[in-house]
Design a protein around this motif. Structure first.
Motif, PDB file in Angstrom:
ATOM      1  N   ASN A  19     161.202  23.946  27.052  1.00 12.38           N
ATOM      2  CA  ASN A  19     160.299  25.074  27.297  1.00 12.38           C
ATOM      3  C   ASN A  19     159.594  25.002  28.646  1.00 12.38           C
ATOM      4  OD1 ASN A  19     160.966  26.350  24.952  1.00 12.38           O
ATOM      5  ND2 ASN A  19     159.210  25.621  23.817  1.00 12.38           N
ATOM      6  N   ARG A  20     159.858  23.976  29.419  1.00 11.00           N
ATOM      7  CA  ARG A  20     159.269  23.877  30.753  1.00 11.00           C
ATOM      8  C   ARG A  20     160.277  24.204  31.855  1.00 11.00           C
ATOM      9  NH1 ARG A  20     156.080  19.397  28.222  1.00 11.00           N
ATOM     10  NH2 ARG A  20     157.923  18.118  28.425  1.00 11.00           N
ATOM     11  N   THR A  24     162.298  29.779  31.329  1.00 13.45           N
ATOM     12  CA  THR A  24     161.565  29.919  30.068  1.00 13.45           C
ATOM     13  C   THR A  24     160.092  30.215  30.285  1.00 13.45           C
ATOM     14  OG1 THR A  24     161.047  27.560  29.858  1.00 13.45           O
ATOM     15  CG2 THR A  24     163.150  28.303  28.928  1.00 13.45           C
ATOM     16  N   THR A  25     159.595  29.960  31.472  1.00 13.03           N
ATOM     17  CA  THR A  25     158.181  30.210  31.754  1.00 13.03           C
ATOM     18  C   THR A  25     157.979  31.428  32.650  1.00 13.03           C
ATOM     19  OG1 THR A  25     158.250  28.687  33.637  1.00 13.03           O
ATOM     20  CG2 THR A  25     157.596  27.762  31.511  1.00 13.03           C
TER      21      THR A  25
END
Length: 82
Positions: A19-20, A24-25
């Motif tokens: 998720n980093r 994804t961000t």
């Protein structure tokens, strides 16, 4: 080691940090991806299958646009992050 096991190991090792990853961000990239899924053409009562869902980022974005979003992934660790 089989190809299947190698893939499971690869994604298991990435699960905690997935998720980093840049896309994804970045909400703009996610919106653009969803736009290409032709979501406006899906009726609100539709079912969507997210194959290779990973940590569920796309599934979460689709969840407000379809009645049901079903997720599958080869990596149990990714699904645990989902």
């Amino acid at each position: 080691m089989t190809w299947d096991q190698a893939q499971r190991d690869l994604w298991a090792n990435r699960a905690g940090e997935y998720n980093r990853i840049g896309w994804t961000t970045d909400s703009g990239l996610l919106r653009e991806f969803i736009r290409h899924c032709h979501v406006p053409y899906y009726p609100r009562h539709s079912h969507v299958l997210d194959v290779g869902t990973g940590t569920g980022i796309v599934a979460q974005a689709l969840s407000g646009l379809a009645k049901h979003v079903h997720c599958i992934d080869v990596s149990e660790e990714m699904l645990n992050e989902c």
